[in-house]
Design a protein around this motif. Sequence first.
Motif, PDB file in Angstrom:
ATOM      1  N   CYS A  91     -59.881  40.614 -26.000  1.00 26.55           N
ATOM      2  CA  CYS A  91     -59.032  41.327 -25.045  1.00 26.55           C
ATOM      3  C   CYS A  91     -57.607  40.796 -25.197  1.00 26.55           C
ATOM      4  CB  CYS A  91     -59.527  41.108 -23.626  1.00 26.55           C
ATOM      5  SG  CYS A  91     -61.190  41.722 -23.317  1.00 26.55           S
ATOM      6  N   CYS A 100     -58.692  44.507 -28.928  1.00 24.41           N
ATOM      7  CA  CYS A 100     -58.305  45.588 -28.020  1.00 24.41           C
ATOM      8  C   CYS A 100     -57.003  45.233 -27.306  1.00 24.41           C
ATOM      9  CB  CYS A 100     -59.395  45.820 -26.982  1.00 24.41           C
ATOM     10  SG  CYS A 100     -61.024  46.122 -27.663  1.00 24.41           S
ATOM     11  N   THR A 147     -55.381  45.327 -24.252  1.00 28.34           N
ATOM     12  CA  THR A 147     -55.771  45.575 -22.857  1.00 28.34           C
ATOM     13  C   THR A 147     -54.589  45.523 -21.898  1.00 28.34           C
ATOM     14  OG1 THR A 147     -56.375  43.238 -22.619  1.00 28.34           O
ATOM     15  CG2 THR A 147     -58.131  44.776 -23.196  1.00 28.34           C
ATOM     16  N   THR A 203     -52.022  43.101 -17.522  1.00 28.62           N
ATOM     17  CA  THR A 203     -53.362  43.278 -16.965  1.00 28.62           C
ATOM     18  C   THR A 203     -53.972  41.937 -16.572  1.00 28.62           C
ATOM     19  OG1 THR A 203     -53.623  45.191 -18.433  1.00 28.62           O
ATOM     20  CG2 THR A 203     -55.607  44.352 -17.373  1.00 28.62           C
ATOM     21  N   ARG A 223     -58.843  43.344 -17.736  1.00 30.00           N
ATOM     22  CA  ARG A 223     -59.045  43.296 -19.193  1.00 30.00           C
ATOM     23  C   ARG A 223     -60.513  43.560 -19.540  1.00 30.00           C
ATOM     24  NH1 ARG A 223     -54.350  41.863 -21.359  1.00 30.00           N
ATOM     25  NH2 ARG A 223     -52.961  40.478 -20.196  1.00 30.00           N
ATOM     26  N   LYS A 271     -62.629  45.198 -17.675  1.00 29.02           N
ATOM     27  CA  LYS A 271     -62.887  46.604 -17.346  1.00 29.02           C
ATOM     28  C   LYS A 271     -62.490  47.515 -18.498  1.00 29.02           C
ATOM     29  CE  LYS A 271     -63.842  49.945 -14.333  1.00 29.02           C
ATOM     30  NZ  LYS A 271     -65.212  50.138 -13.793  1.00 29.02           N
ATOM     31  N   ARG A 272     -61.410  47.189 -19.177  1.00 26.93           N
ATOM     32  CA  ARG A 272     -60.904  48.044 -20.257  1.00 26.93           C
ATOM     33  C   ARG A 272     -61.794  48.061 -21.486  1.00 26.93           C
ATOM     34  NH1 ARG A 272     -54.603  48.929 -21.321  1.00 26.93           N
ATOM     35  NH2 ARG A 272     -53.732  48.764 -19.214  1.00 26.93           N
ATOM     36  N   ASP A 322     -59.442  47.975 -11.385  1.00 25.96           N
ATOM     37  CA  ASP A 322     -58.338  48.463 -12.206  1.00 25.96           C
ATOM     38  C   ASP A 322     -57.648  47.286 -12.880  1.00 25.96           C
ATOM     39  OD1 ASP A 322     -56.790  47.244 -10.189  1.00 25.96           O
ATOM     40  OD2 ASP A 322     -56.539  49.126  -9.108  1.00 25.96           O
ATOM     41  N   ASP A 323     -56.478  47.539 -13.462  1.00 22.97           N
ATOM     42  CA  ASP A 323     -55.764  46.502 -14.215  1.00 22.97           C
ATOM     43  C   ASP A 323     -55.364  45.309 -13.359  1.00 22.97           C
ATOM     44  OD1 ASP A 323     -55.989  48.031 -16.462  1.00 22.97           O
ATOM     45  OD2 ASP A 323     -53.849  48.490 -16.679  1.00 22.97           O
TER      46      ASP A 323
END
Length: 258
Positions: free
Chosen positions: A52, A99, A101, A105, A110, A112-113, A203-204
Amino acid sequence: MKVVLLAGGYGTRISEESDLRPKPMVEIGGKPILWHIMKTYSYYGFNDFIICAGYKQEYIKQWFANYYLNTNDVTFDYTNDGDMTIHRGKVEPWKVTVCDTGYKTMTGGRIKRIEQYVKGETFMMTYGDGVSDININHLLEFHKSHGKIATLSSVIRQQQKGVLKINSVGSVQAFREKKDMDGSPINVGYMVLEPGIFDYLEDDQTVLEEGPMERLVADKQLMSYRHKGFWQCMDTLFEMRQLEAMWDSKQAPWKVWE
């Protein structure tokens, strides 16, 4: 089983190094601390990584893009149109997904993404700045034994980390983030998580160590694996130099792979 590594933060307390690269890419013994963490998991047979990234995420992608080239002997033949031959050497059997992220964030955001990459399976997760000689197989066995959503690893340290209250069977009764230097069990990452963790992430801006951990405790879904061996984070330049000295003196407890 996939291993998720949080490597997106800036690292304000080690800015002398992180101004140039993400903190998990700060080197110990010529290799990023992230590499050291991955080597530990790989020693136990876990070679599928999801990183991440965030701050200077392109640095991480470039490092892995050139990893095979930079870890093997190479012949550049300019007498033959500049042909390049990589002489095959030893390279880790890793699959690495990096990724982006997000720059700002939070930790839970992170994770969650990257939900799409773990595909509804149990996965492991740790922070990209802490090395340990933890037995990953024993950690995983403990997680499977209790059937809860989340297991984190803990050690007894007098540090300002996520402080835990744990009962005799390892169930986390309370989670308190970074307040007092009181010598209590602290959260050191090296987690095992079930897909149900994503129901606790919004969320972020979700900080894993705050709302989600507190709700897991309330739902009796958070357990602690007590690690009695070595663990050390790299929050500061002083800690980086400590780890470097251990490595240089061939007294690095986390080097379980050799």
